[in-house]
Design a protein around this motif. Structure first.
Motif, PDB file in Angstrom:
ATOM      1  N   GLN A  37      57.672  86.470 -21.361  1.00 29.92           N
ATOM      2  CA  GLN A  37      59.202  87.069 -20.345  1.00 29.92           C
ATOM      3  C   GLN A  37      59.584  85.938 -19.942  1.00 29.92           C
ATOM      4  N   LYS A  38      60.856  85.929 -19.615  1.00 31.88           N
ATOM      5  CA  LYS A  38      61.827  84.768 -19.281  1.00 31.88           C
ATOM      6  C   LYS A  38      61.422  84.531 -17.666  1.00 31.88           C
ATOM      7  N   THR A  39      60.957  85.313 -16.973  1.00 34.50           N
ATOM      8  CA  THR A  39      60.442  85.232 -15.662  1.00 34.50           C
ATOM      9  C   THR A  39      59.427  84.180 -15.617  1.00 34.50           C
ATOM     10  N   PHE A  40      58.109  84.238 -16.569  1.00 37.63           N
ATOM     11  CA  PHE A  40      57.217  83.229 -16.808  1.00 37.63           C
ATOM     12  C   PHE A  40      57.836  81.890 -17.056  1.00 37.63           C
ATOM     13  N   ASP A  91      60.819  80.702 -16.527  1.00 40.31           N
ATOM     14  CA  ASP A  91      61.406  80.356 -15.253  1.00 40.31           C
ATOM     15  C   ASP A  91      60.426  79.734 -14.230  1.00 40.31           C
ATOM     16  N   ARG A  92      59.343  80.381 -14.274  1.00 37.97           N
ATOM     17  CA  ARG A  92      58.216  79.836 -13.298  1.00 37.97           C
ATOM     18  C   ARG A  92      57.881  78.516 -13.515  1.00 37.97           C
ATOM     19  N   TYR A 121      52.911  86.267  -3.684  1.00 40.16           N
ATOM     20  CA  TYR A 121      53.187  86.498  -4.993  1.00 40.16           C
ATOM     21  C   TYR A 121      52.073  87.621  -5.464  1.00 40.16           C
ATOM     22  N   GLN A 134      53.428  91.648 -15.420  1.00 37.42           N
ATOM     23  CA  GLN A 134      54.389  91.744 -14.204  1.00 37.42           C
ATOM     24  C   GLN A 134      54.014  90.639 -13.313  1.00 37.42           C
TER      25      GLN A 134
END
Length: 258
Positions: A91-94, A96-97, A174, A204
Motif C-alpha cells: 500500500q502507498k500508505t506504508f 509514505d510512512r 495508531y 490496514q
C-alpha cells in the motif's frame, strides 16, 4: 503485565420462521509496567533480499520474542511493484510512512528490507534486535494503552484508549489490522518460482489519531473484513508515537477474538 479477557455474549433473534442464535465475541488487553517496542519491517515480495527478513520476523515467537516483549508488524511497500511483480499486500500508505520515518531518522533514502524499532532504524537486526528489545523492556512506559475488540461475522469493532503523562501535544495513536499465515506463489520478478510466507502483515493502518490536551484519547471504529482476509489469523496492533521525532512510546497487540 499484559491482561487478556474473553467474553462471550449471545442474543436471541426471533423471526416468523423460528429462533436463531447470534453470538459476538469480545476480548481486551492493556499495556502494563513494561515498555513494549514496535518492530516494523518494510518489505516487498518483489525484493530478492526480503525473504530472509520476512522469515526472521516470522520466527520471533519461537525465539522468545513474544508480543509482551515486542510487537511485530510487516508493512509491504509499493515502490517495487513496477519492477516485475506487483505485491498484493503493498500500500502507498506504508510507503509514505517509511519515507516519513526516513526523514525523521535523517536518512537519505529508503530501502527493503528495513527494520525500524520504536521509530529508529535498526541496522544489523540479526545481532542487535534481542539486546535492543531487552533494553527497551527494562524502561518504564511513558504511555498506556487499552484495546478492546469485538468480532461478529465479518466485522470487527475496535475501541482503543491511550494516555501519556507527557508529550500530549505532539503524540498520536495508531492502529493496524494485521493477518498471519499468508503465502504466495511468485510468478515473476526477482523472487520468481518461490513460495513466500508472511506473518504480521499489515492490512490496514489507521491514524494518526491525536491525543487531546489532557494526554488522553478514546477511539472507536467498526471495520468490515475483506472477503479474502482470514478472520482466524487476524489481530490488531495499537501504538502511541511522537509525531515530531517518530519515537514509539508504547505498543500493544491483540489477536482477534476466537
Amino acid at each position: 503485565m499484559r491482561v487478556i479477557t474473553l467474553i462471550l455474549t449471545a442474543s436471541l433473534l426471533t423471526s416468523l420462521s423460528g429462533i436463531s442464535l447470534a453470538a459476538e465475541l469480545s476480548c481486551s488487553a492493556r499495556s502494563g509496567n513494561t515498555t513494549v517496542p514496535l518492530l516494523e519491517l518494510y518489505t516487498s515480495e518483489g525484493c530478492s533480499s526480503c525473504p530472509p527478513a520476512d522469515d526472521w520476523l516470522s520466527s520471533l515467537r519461537q525465539s522468545g520474542l513474544v508480543p509482551n516483549r515486542v510487537v511485530p508488524l510487516a508493512l509491504h511497500v509499493d515502490y517495487w511493484n513496477d519492477l516485475g511483480w506487483e505485491d498484493s499486500y503493498s500500500q502507498k500508505t506504508f510507503t509514505d510512512r517509511q519515507y516519513r520515518l526516513a526523514d525523521l531518522n535523517r536518512m537519505r533514502t529508503v530501502f527493503t528490507p528495513q527494520f525500524v524499532l520504536n521509530g529508529r532504524n535498526l541496522s544489523r537486526w540479526h545481532s542487535r534486535a534481542d539486546s535492543e528489545i531487552k533494553r527497551i523492556n527494562a524502561t518504564a512506559p511513558p504511555a498506556r494503552i487499552t484495546l478492546v475488540l469485538s468480532h461478529h461475522a465479518r466485522n470487527i469493532g475496535i475501541t482503543a484508549d491511550a494516555e501519556t503523562l507527557s508529550q500530549a501535544a505532539q503524540t498520536d495513536l495508531y492502529l493496524a489490522v494485521y493477518e498471519n499465515n499468508l503465502s504466495h506463489d511468485i510468478d515473476a520478478g526477482e523472487n520468481q518460482n518461490l513460495t513466500l510466507h508472511h506473518e504480521y502483515v499489515a492490512r490496514q493502518l489507521i491514524g494518526p489519531v491525536p491525543l487531546k490536551d489532557n494526554g488522553k484519547v478514546h477511539f472507536v471504529r467498526d471495520i468490515s473484513l475483506d472477503k479474502s482476509w482470514k478472520a482466524s489469523d487476524m489481530g490488531v496492533v495499537a501504538f502511541v508515537q511522537n509525531r515530531n521525532d517518530g519515537a514509539v512510546l508504547q505498543s500493544l497487540s491483540l489477536p482477534l477474538c476466537r
